[in-house]
Enzyme design. Structure first.
Site, PDB file in Angstrom:
ATOM      1  N   LYS A  53       0.816  -1.207   0.000  1.00  0.00           N
ATOM      2  CA  LYS A  53       0.000   0.000   0.000  1.00  0.00           C
ATOM      3  C   LYS A  53       0.859   1.270   0.000  1.00  0.00           C
ATOM      4  CE  LYS A  53      -1.006   2.019   3.289  1.00  0.00           C
ATOM      5  NZ  LYS A  53      -0.393   3.207   2.686  1.00  0.00           N
ATOM      6  N   GLN A  97      -6.313  -1.236   9.775  1.00  0.00           N
ATOM      7  CA  GLN A  97      -6.080  -2.572   9.237  1.00  0.00           C
ATOM      8  C   GLN A  97      -6.778  -3.633  10.097  1.00  0.00           C
ATOM      9  OE1 GLN A  97      -4.227  -3.328   6.493  1.00  0.00           O
ATOM     10  NE2 GLN A  97      -4.057  -5.538   6.758  1.00  0.00           N
ATOM     11  N   ASP A 120     -12.261   2.536   3.425  1.00  0.00           N
ATOM     12  CA  ASP A 120     -12.593   1.114   3.344  1.00  0.00           C
ATOM     13  C   ASP A 120     -14.072   0.898   3.011  1.00  0.00           C
ATOM     14  OD1 ASP A 120     -10.483  -0.727   3.737  1.00  0.00           O
ATOM     15  OD2 ASP A 120     -10.383  -0.256   5.882  1.00  0.00           O
TER      16      ASP A 120
HETATM   17  N1  LIG Z   1      -9.127  -2.286   6.857  1.00  0.00           N
HETATM   18  C1  LIG Z   1      -8.700  -3.195   5.985  1.00  0.00           C
HETATM   19  N2  LIG Z   1      -8.886  -3.015   4.662  1.00  0.00           N
HETATM   20  C2  LIG Z   1      -8.429  -3.923   3.752  1.00  0.00           C
HETATM   21  O1  LIG Z   1      -8.614  -3.751   2.542  1.00  0.00           O
HETATM   22  C3  LIG Z   1      -7.743  -5.089   4.234  1.00  0.00           C
HETATM   23  C4  LIG Z   1      -7.581  -5.226   5.618  1.00  0.00           C
HETATM   24  N3  LIG Z   1      -8.074  -4.286   6.467  1.00  0.00           N
HETATM   25  N4  LIG Z   1      -6.955  -6.304   6.117  1.00  0.00           N
HETATM   26  C5  LIG Z   1      -6.387  -7.327   5.278  1.00  0.00           C
HETATM   27  C6  LIG Z   1      -7.083  -7.410   3.955  1.00  0.00           C
HETATM   28  C7  LIG Z   1      -6.247  -8.103   2.902  1.00  0.00           C
HETATM   29  N5  LIG Z   1      -5.927  -7.094   1.937  1.00  0.00           N
HETATM   30  C8  LIG Z   1      -4.992  -7.265   0.920  1.00  0.00           C
HETATM   31  C9  LIG Z   1      -4.817  -6.346  -0.079  1.00  0.00           C
HETATM   32  C10 LIG Z   1      -3.863  -6.505  -1.056  1.00  0.00           C
HETATM   33  C11 LIG Z   1      -3.059  -7.626  -1.067  1.00  0.00           C
HETATM   34  C12 LIG Z   1      -2.022  -7.793  -2.120  1.00  0.00           C
HETATM   35  O2  LIG Z   1      -1.417  -6.853  -2.553  1.00  0.00           O
HETATM   36  N6  LIG Z   1      -1.773  -9.011  -2.574  1.00  0.00           N
HETATM   37  C13 LIG Z   1      -0.762  -9.299  -3.577  1.00  0.00           C
HETATM   38  C14 LIG Z   1       0.381 -10.158  -3.084  1.00  0.00           C
HETATM   39  C15 LIG Z   1       0.645 -10.057  -1.629  1.00  0.00           C
HETATM   40  C16 LIG Z   1       1.623 -11.078  -1.082  1.00  0.00           C
HETATM   41  O3  LIG Z   1       2.642 -11.390  -1.716  1.00  0.00           O
HETATM   42  O4  LIG Z   1       1.312 -11.540   0.018  1.00  0.00           O
HETATM   43  C17 LIG Z   1      -1.426 -10.102  -4.697  1.00  0.00           C
HETATM   44  O5  LIG Z   1      -2.461 -10.728  -4.446  1.00  0.00           O
HETATM   45  O6  LIG Z   1      -0.884 -10.119  -5.797  1.00  0.00           O
HETATM   46  C18 LIG Z   1      -3.236  -8.567  -0.084  1.00  0.00           C
HETATM   47  C19 LIG Z   1      -4.181  -8.387   0.887  1.00  0.00           C
HETATM   48  C20 LIG Z   1      -6.540  -5.933   2.286  1.00  0.00           C
HETATM   49  N7  LIG Z   1      -7.241  -6.065   3.404  1.00  0.00           N
END
Ligand SMILES: Nc1nc(=O)c2c([nH]1)NC[C@@H]1CN(c3ccc(C(=O)N[C@@H](CCC(=O)O)C(=O)O)cc3)C=[N+]21
Ligand SMILES: [Mg+2]
Length: 290
Positions: A53, A97, A120
């Site tokens: 992020k 988060q 969010d």
């Molecule tokens: N208030 C809040 N808002 C959220 O939006 C929120 C949260 N809490 N808690 C956790 C979850 C999970 N989440 C992710 C977002 C992007 C990737 C991301 O960038 N993933 C990459 C790879 C990540 C890696 O290598 O682990 C992908 O899928 O290509 C992962 C997880 C947002 N969340």
């Protein structure tokens, strides 16, 4: 041949368009949008997300302000921080988060965030606005899924969409967005009878349950478009590996398009967070419209 939807590439385009608008604001002498991220404790998956992020904020030209608190922080300290962020004109968006450590009242904390800064889209005011079709900040993950679906299919009107999972952060807002696009929407969950038969009717299937590789090819209609929201970390040969809620290898031959994990929904979630921060900032600056 199935299309593997390149979430990273679509996210790059979304972030580029946010960056362009941010640059225009700054050229006009207006304040650069700011996003506050509050991270409580040191959950490993949260660290990865927060790192991605921050990198994306830089690409978008959005200032990110990080607040790290110990896992044993008191509820009052956290609420006071949110009050300060609500009042700060440097901060246009606030993200706390999830999940929060035990002992903190998640509902109370999320409700403390000003709806105008709730990037969010989890505040009951934004949830209500979304379900009644009023302007709102829309949850990032479902918004990212919708963008990829529209890019793949164009108009979604009349499509049968099956959403697997009914969480407040993905399943329910995803269903609301798809309904708004005139899909026929079915939400299935852990108590649903005949999940597989219902999934087999889906033109669009969105899997958001957090169960590794649960969805198999035998559940799908030929040519379905499959969006895999799952991010399940597994240990393979001592290395961290991510798998989705969909058995990708099994399903690939049966679908018309599918998102990979990683590189699908994850990057789109972050791109939509940038978009929401820009929308929130513009509204706070007095711009009308979306
Ligand atoms: N208030 C809040 N808002 C959220 O939006 C929120 C949260 N809490 N808690 C956790 C979850 C999970 N989440 C992710 C977002 C992007 C990737 C991301 O960038 N993933 C990459 C790879 C990540 C890696 O290598 O682990 C992908 O899928 O290509 C992962 C997880 C947002 N969340
Ligand atoms: Mg469930």
């Amino acid at each position: 041949m199935a299309t593997i939807i390149d979430g990273k590439a679509v996210a790059f385009e979304v972030v580029a368009s946010v960056a362009k608008e941010v640059a225009t604001l700054v050229e006009q002498g207006l304040q650069r949008p700011g996003l506050a991220v509050v991270l409580v404790g040191d959950d490993a998956a949260s660290q990865v997300y927060v790192r991605n992020k921050i990198r994306t904020s830089e690409q978008a030209g959005i200032t990110s302000i990080e607040h790290r608190l110990a896992a044993d922080v008191s509820q009052q300290t956290l609420l006071t921080l949110i009050d300060e962020l609500n009042a700060s004109d440097q901060v246009n968006g606030i993200l706390v988060q999830l999940p929060l450590p035990d002992g903190l009242d998640e509902k109370l904390i999320l409700e403390r965030i000003s709806p105008a800064k709730d990037v969010d889209g989890f505040h009951p005011m934004n949830v209500g606005a979304l379900s009644s079709g009023l302007p709102s900040l829309v949850p990032c993950t479902p918004q990212g899924c919708l963008i990829m679906l529209q890019q793949q299919l164009g108009d979604l009107s009349g499509k049968h969409a099956v959403v697997v999972g009914r969480s407040n952060i993905v399943g329910k807002p995803m269903a609301a967005l798809l309904l708004q696009q005139s899909c026929t929407v079915t939400v299935v969950h852990s108590r649903t009878k005949n999940i597989e038969q219902l999934c087999a009717q889906a033109d669009i299937l969105v899997a958001a349950v957090g169960r590794p590789e649960m969805v198999k090819a035998s559940w799908l209609k030929e040519g379905a478009v499959v969006i895999d929201v799952g991010i399940n970390a597994q240990e393979v040969d001592g290395k961290r590996k991510l798998v989705g809620d969909v058995d990708f290898a099994d399903c690939l031959a049966k679908v018309s398009a599918i998102t990979p994990v990683p590189g699908g929904v994850g990057p789109m979630t972050i791109a939509c967070l940038m978009q929401n921060t820009l929308i929130a900032a513009k509204r706070q600056l007095g711009f009308s419209g979306n």
